[in-house]
Design an enzyme around this catalytic site. Structure first.
Site, PDB file in Angstrom:
ATOM      1  N   ARG A 105       0.819  -1.209   0.000  1.00  0.00           N
ATOM      2  CA  ARG A 105       0.000   0.000   0.000  1.00  0.00           C
ATOM      3  C   ARG A 105       0.855   1.262   0.000  1.00  0.00           C
ATOM      4  NH1 ARG A 105      -3.840  -2.028   4.834  1.00  0.00           N
ATOM      5  NH2 ARG A 105      -1.805  -2.824   5.448  1.00  0.00           N
ATOM      6  N   MET A 106       1.939   1.246   0.785  1.00  0.00           N
ATOM      7  CA  MET A 106       2.817   2.416   0.796  1.00  0.00           C
ATOM      8  C   MET A 106       3.558   2.549  -0.530  1.00  0.00           C
ATOM      9  SD  MET A 106       2.953   4.757   2.988  1.00  0.00           S
ATOM     10  CE  MET A 106       4.492   5.397   2.345  1.00  0.00           C
TER      11      MET A 106
ATOM     12  N   ARG B 279       8.249  -8.123  -3.169  1.00  0.00           N
ATOM     13  CA  ARG B 279       8.882  -9.212  -2.423  1.00  0.00           C
ATOM     14  C   ARG B 279       9.559 -10.180  -3.389  1.00  0.00           C
ATOM     15  NH1 ARG B 279       5.104 -12.195   1.787  1.00  0.00           N
ATOM     16  NH2 ARG B 279       5.144 -10.036   2.573  1.00  0.00           N
TER      17      ARG B 279
ATOM     18  N   THR C 290       7.700   9.315   8.029  1.00  0.00           N
ATOM     19  CA  THR C 290       8.147  10.315   7.057  1.00  0.00           C
ATOM     20  C   THR C 290       7.196  11.500   6.940  1.00  0.00           C
ATOM     21  OG1 THR C 290       7.085   9.021   5.303  1.00  0.00           O
ATOM     22  CG2 THR C 290       9.448   8.663   5.656  1.00  0.00           C
TER      23      THR C 290
ATOM     24  N   HIS D   8      -3.483   2.120  15.079  1.00  0.00           N
ATOM     25  CA  HIS D   8      -3.290   1.813  13.667  1.00  0.00           C
ATOM     26  C   HIS D   8      -4.283   0.747  13.213  1.00  0.00           C
ATOM     27  CE1 HIS D   8       0.582   3.873  14.236  1.00  0.00           C
ATOM     28  NE2 HIS D   8       0.603   4.011  12.921  1.00  0.00           N
TER      29      HIS D   8
ATOM     30  N   LYS E 251      -1.508  -3.985  10.999  1.00  0.00           N
ATOM     31  CA  LYS E 251      -0.155  -3.606  11.424  1.00  0.00           C
ATOM     32  C   LYS E 251       0.410  -4.683  12.347  1.00  0.00           C
ATOM     33  CE  LYS E 251       2.582   0.296  13.117  1.00  0.00           C
ATOM     34  NZ  LYS E 251       3.486   0.211  11.946  1.00  0.00           N
TER      35      LYS E 251
END
Length: 242
Positions: free
Chosen positions: A12-13, A34, A101, A131, A135
């Site tokens: 997703r990021m 991956r 970030t 979250h 996670k």
């Protein structure tokens, strides 16, 4: 025009980062998921952004070093051994590693550090984070970042002065310790509050992430800033000039 390579592009990021690169008017060199070879993407990039997994970090660092390019590491849940590997890589290339970030969180950490430095140990510090249900690490990298900011403000080390996972008859709160509470559920992108509780008054410094794009935009800004820097470890506050 700078080209950015994404490690962890299938997540997703990773997808958010691709959108952020486009929005910033930069060039996307490509990405790997991956099982991909980081050396392939490093060879055609000016800078790498890594939001993959701790297990992939050694290979990602080696690829950046071999290519002689900077790397921004946003992967969370990394160990002391990982930090040692980052230190080693930073002797050869610029490396920016952070638990978050977001530019807003970066400023929040600065405010937490200032507040902790001005208030005495009689002010208890608790960090609460929430979250999404998927996670896997707790406390979050951001919560730890905020805890480290508070500890730095007090001039102490976080590890021996933190409380995590209270349960049962724990006794009274140890003066000066920094507490953590981690909540998980739903699709929450990230919520963090630092509570400074004094006698008959309380200060709460909070940040709410509405979606992952804030992290992507911050990572891309950091990546662009890192290009051309001398080898070494850098931080998000330096990106903002704090």
């Amino acid at each position: 025009m700078s080209s950015i390579g994404i490690i962890g592009s299938e997540g997703r990021m990773g997808k958010a980062l691709a959108l952020a690169v486009e929005a910033a008017g930069l060039t996307l060199a490509g990405g790997i998921g991956r099982g991909g070879n980081p050396a392939d993407i490093a060879a055609r990039s000016d800078v790498l952004i890594d939001f993959s997994a701790p297990a992939a970090l050694p290979a990602n660092l080696d690829a950046a070093v071999q290519a002689g390019i900077p790397i921004v590491i946003g992967t969370t849940g990394i160990s002391e051994a990982d930090h040692a590997a980052i230190d080693t890589a930073a002797r050869a290339i610029p490396v920016l590693q952070t638990g978050n970030t977001s530019l807003g969180v970066t400023l929040l950490a600065h405010l937490v550090r200032e507040a902790a430095s001005k208030l005495g140990v009689e002010w208890d510090i608790e960090i609460v984070e929430m979250h999404h249900r998927m996670k896997v690490d707790a406390p979050s990298g951001t919560a730890i970042l905020l805890g480290e900011a508070a500890a730095e403000g007090r001039g102490i080390d976080l590890a021996p002065n933190s409380d995590r996972g209270r349960d049962g008859h724990t006794g009274i709160r140890k003066p000066g310790n920094i507490g953590f509470a981690a909540l998980r559920g739903g699709t929450v992108a990230g919520e963090h509050s630092v509570i400074l509780a004094g006698e008959e008054e309380r200060i709460t410094l909070s940040h709410l992430a509405e979606n992952r794009m804030i992290f992507a935009h911050g990572a891309v800004k950091a990546a662009g800033w890192l290009i051309g820097k001398a080898p070494g470890r850098y931080t998000m506050p330096q990106v903002l000039g704090l």
